[in-house]
Scaffold this active site. Sequence first.
Site, short mmCIF file in Angstrom:
data_model
loop_
_atom_site.label_atom_id
_atom_site.label_comp_id
_atom_site.label_asym_id
_atom_site.label_seq_id
_atom_site.Cartn_x
_atom_site.Cartn_y
_atom_site.Cartn_z
N LYS A 81 0.88 -0.60 -0.01
CA LYS A 81 -0.08 -0.31 0.58
C LYS A 81 0.76 1.56 0.09
O LYS A 81 0.31 2.27 -0.18
CB LYS A 81 -1.57 -0.05 1.52
CG LYS A 81 -2.18 -0.89 1.46
CD LYS A 81 -3.11 -0.80 2.00
CE LYS A 81 -3.96 -1.84 1.59
NZ LYS A 81 -5.61 -1.70 3.00
N ASP B 278 -10.12 3.11 1.61
CA ASP B 278 -10.44 2.70 2.93
C ASP B 278 -11.07 3.53 3.64
O ASP B 278 -12.59 3.00 4.59
CB ASP B 278 -8.91 2.11 3.11
CG ASP B 278 -8.26 0.61 2.80
OD1 ASP B 278 -9.19 -0.38 2.00
OD2 ASP B 278 -7.30 0.43 2.91
N ALA C 154 -3.87 1.03 8.96
CA ALA C 154 -5.34 1.07 8.72
C ALA C 154 -5.47 2.33 10.08
O ALA C 154 -6.43 3.33 9.86
CB ALA C 154 -5.47 0.01 9.04
N THR D 203 3.58 0.29 20.36
CA THR D 203 4.51 0.72 20.12
C THR D 203 4.31 2.90 20.15
O THR D 203 3.68 2.91 19.82
CB THR D 203 5.42 0.34 18.56
OG1 THR D 203 5.31 -0.73 19.36
CG2 THR D 203 6.73 1.63 18.99
N TYR E 94 -12.07 -8.75 9.69
CA TYR E 94 -13.83 -9.88 9.52
C TYR E 94 -13.21 -11.23 9.34
O TYR E 94 -13.71 -11.84 8.88
CB TYR E 94 -13.77 -8.87 8.01
CG TYR E 94 -12.63 -9.00 6.96
CD1 TYR E 94 -12.43 -10.09 6.43
CD2 TYR E 94 -12.03 -7.81 7.07
CE1 TYR E 94 -11.80 -10.16 5.65
CE2 TYR E 94 -10.71 -7.98 6.14
CZ TYR E 94 -10.59 -8.71 5.12
OH TYR E 94 -10.17 -8.57 4.32
N GLY F 268 -15.84 -5.68 10.97
CA GLY F 268 -14.66 -5.78 9.66
C GLY F 268 -15.45 -5.78 8.23
O GLY F 268 -15.26 -5.35 7.64
P1 ATR Z 1 -1.60 -2.16 8.91
O1 ATR Z 1 -0.92 -0.93 7.75
O2 ATR Z 1 -2.46 -3.15 8.71
O3 ATR Z 1 -2.15 -0.77 9.90
P2 ATR Z 1 0.66 -2.61 10.64
O4 ATR Z 1 1.33 -0.71 9.89
O5 ATR Z 1 2.19 -3.26 10.58
O6 ATR Z 1 -0.36 -2.65 9.65
O7 ATR Z 1 0.16 -1.99 12.11
C1 ATR Z 1 -0.61 -3.50 12.38
C2 ATR Z 1 -1.28 -2.17 14.07
O8 ATR Z 1 -0.88 -4.01 14.72
C3 ATR Z 1 0.13 -1.84 15.04
O9 ATR Z 1 -0.69 -0.36 15.05
C4 ATR Z 1 0.36 -2.68 15.89
O10 ATR Z 1 1.16 -1.86 17.12
P3 ATR Z 1 2.59 -1.49 17.00
O11 ATR Z 1 2.78 0.18 16.20
O12 ATR Z 1 3.32 -1.74 18.37
O13 ATR Z 1 3.27 -2.89 16.60
C5 ATR Z 1 -0.40 -3.41 15.85
N1 ATR Z 1 -0.53 -4.70 16.43
C6 ATR Z 1 0.49 -5.93 16.02
N2 ATR Z 1 0.37 -6.99 17.06
C7 ATR Z 1 0.39 -6.62 18.37
C8 ATR Z 1 0.34 -7.08 19.59
N3 ATR Z 1 0.89 -8.44 19.72
N4 ATR Z 1 0.15 -6.00 20.03
C9 ATR Z 1 -0.19 -5.01 20.33
N5 ATR Z 1 -0.61 -4.48 18.84
C10 ATR Z 1 0.16 -5.22 18.48
#
Ligand code: ATR
Length: 269
Positions: free
Chosen positions: A65, A101, A131, A153, A215, A236
């Site tokens: 993306k 989106d 997202a 994070t 989803y 979703g």
């Molecule tokens: P997308 O573009 O689909 O949003 P992404 O940029 O990888 O994908 O973001 C994934 C989101 O899920 C992030 O907010 C991530 O948190 P981090 O920024 O801390 O990585 C969150 N996420 C994924 N696994 C997680 C976990 N085990 N606990 C908490 N947050 C999680």
Amino acid sequence: MPKAGVIGWPVKHSKSPIIYRYWLEKNNIRGHYTDIEISPDDFQKCIFQLADDGFVGVNVTIPYKESAIAMADKKTSRASSIGAANMLIFRGGGIIAENTDAEGFIRNLRASAPDWNPARGMVLVLGAGGAARAIIYALVESGASQIFIANRTQFRAKNLAAEFQLSLISWDDINQATAEASMVVNTTSLGMAGQPPLDIELNCPSDALVTDIVYTPVETPLLAQAKAKGLATVDGLGMLLHQAVPGFEAWFGTRPAVTPALREKVLSA
Ligand code: ATR
């Protein structure tokens, strides 16, 4: 016969071919929609090749993306603000990046929770990835004025908070934060099949709305908890269906409908 498709790595999980082919058939349109799995080394080359081969455009999914918007000749202002594209349109020898989106998120809310009022109360957004960017853009555009963001994070949430003028909440404080929330949106991948559930206790007011972008499954542990507490929920899958509408219209010339039958088709696939 117009040709379009979805490009990703991997792409087999994508529901787009089911959705687009369903609409092609329902609308008696002779068109072609295919899934294209391509490794990152070949992404750009593949896009140029598809444009040369007469494709009208492609949907873009994980992990392209951001690469998609970077290589486009033009981008719509919303794709620019979101910083990602889920659609590349090949037109007049050029490539236009678009993001639907945000529109999909809002149209799904309007259809599934017609009483939802973005200006009422605090919206709590969980997650700070791509997202989240689309959803925050959509919420701001719709007039939501009190948006709070929390992410595991923290610095990612902090960056988004600065960019979109949001309030920041620590990931450890999300349970308490829900007590003030008129709406909770999960934009993380937590709750998806194969991932741990989102570890949250919803303490929302009884008229709050809980939505999830995950989803698979359609009823995530978050939505199940919300339902058990008598809260309104929006899943979703609706966002996925609604984000595909503008793409279909752009490529095949007819605005398609999101119907219960389409939902069933995608669910049973
Ligand atoms: P997308 O573009 O689909 O949003 P992404 O940029 O990888 O994908 O973001 C994934 C989101 O899920 C992030 O907010 C991530 O948190 P981090 O920024 O801390 O990585 C969150 N996420 C994924 N696994 C997680 C976990 N085990 N606990 C908490 N947050 C999680």
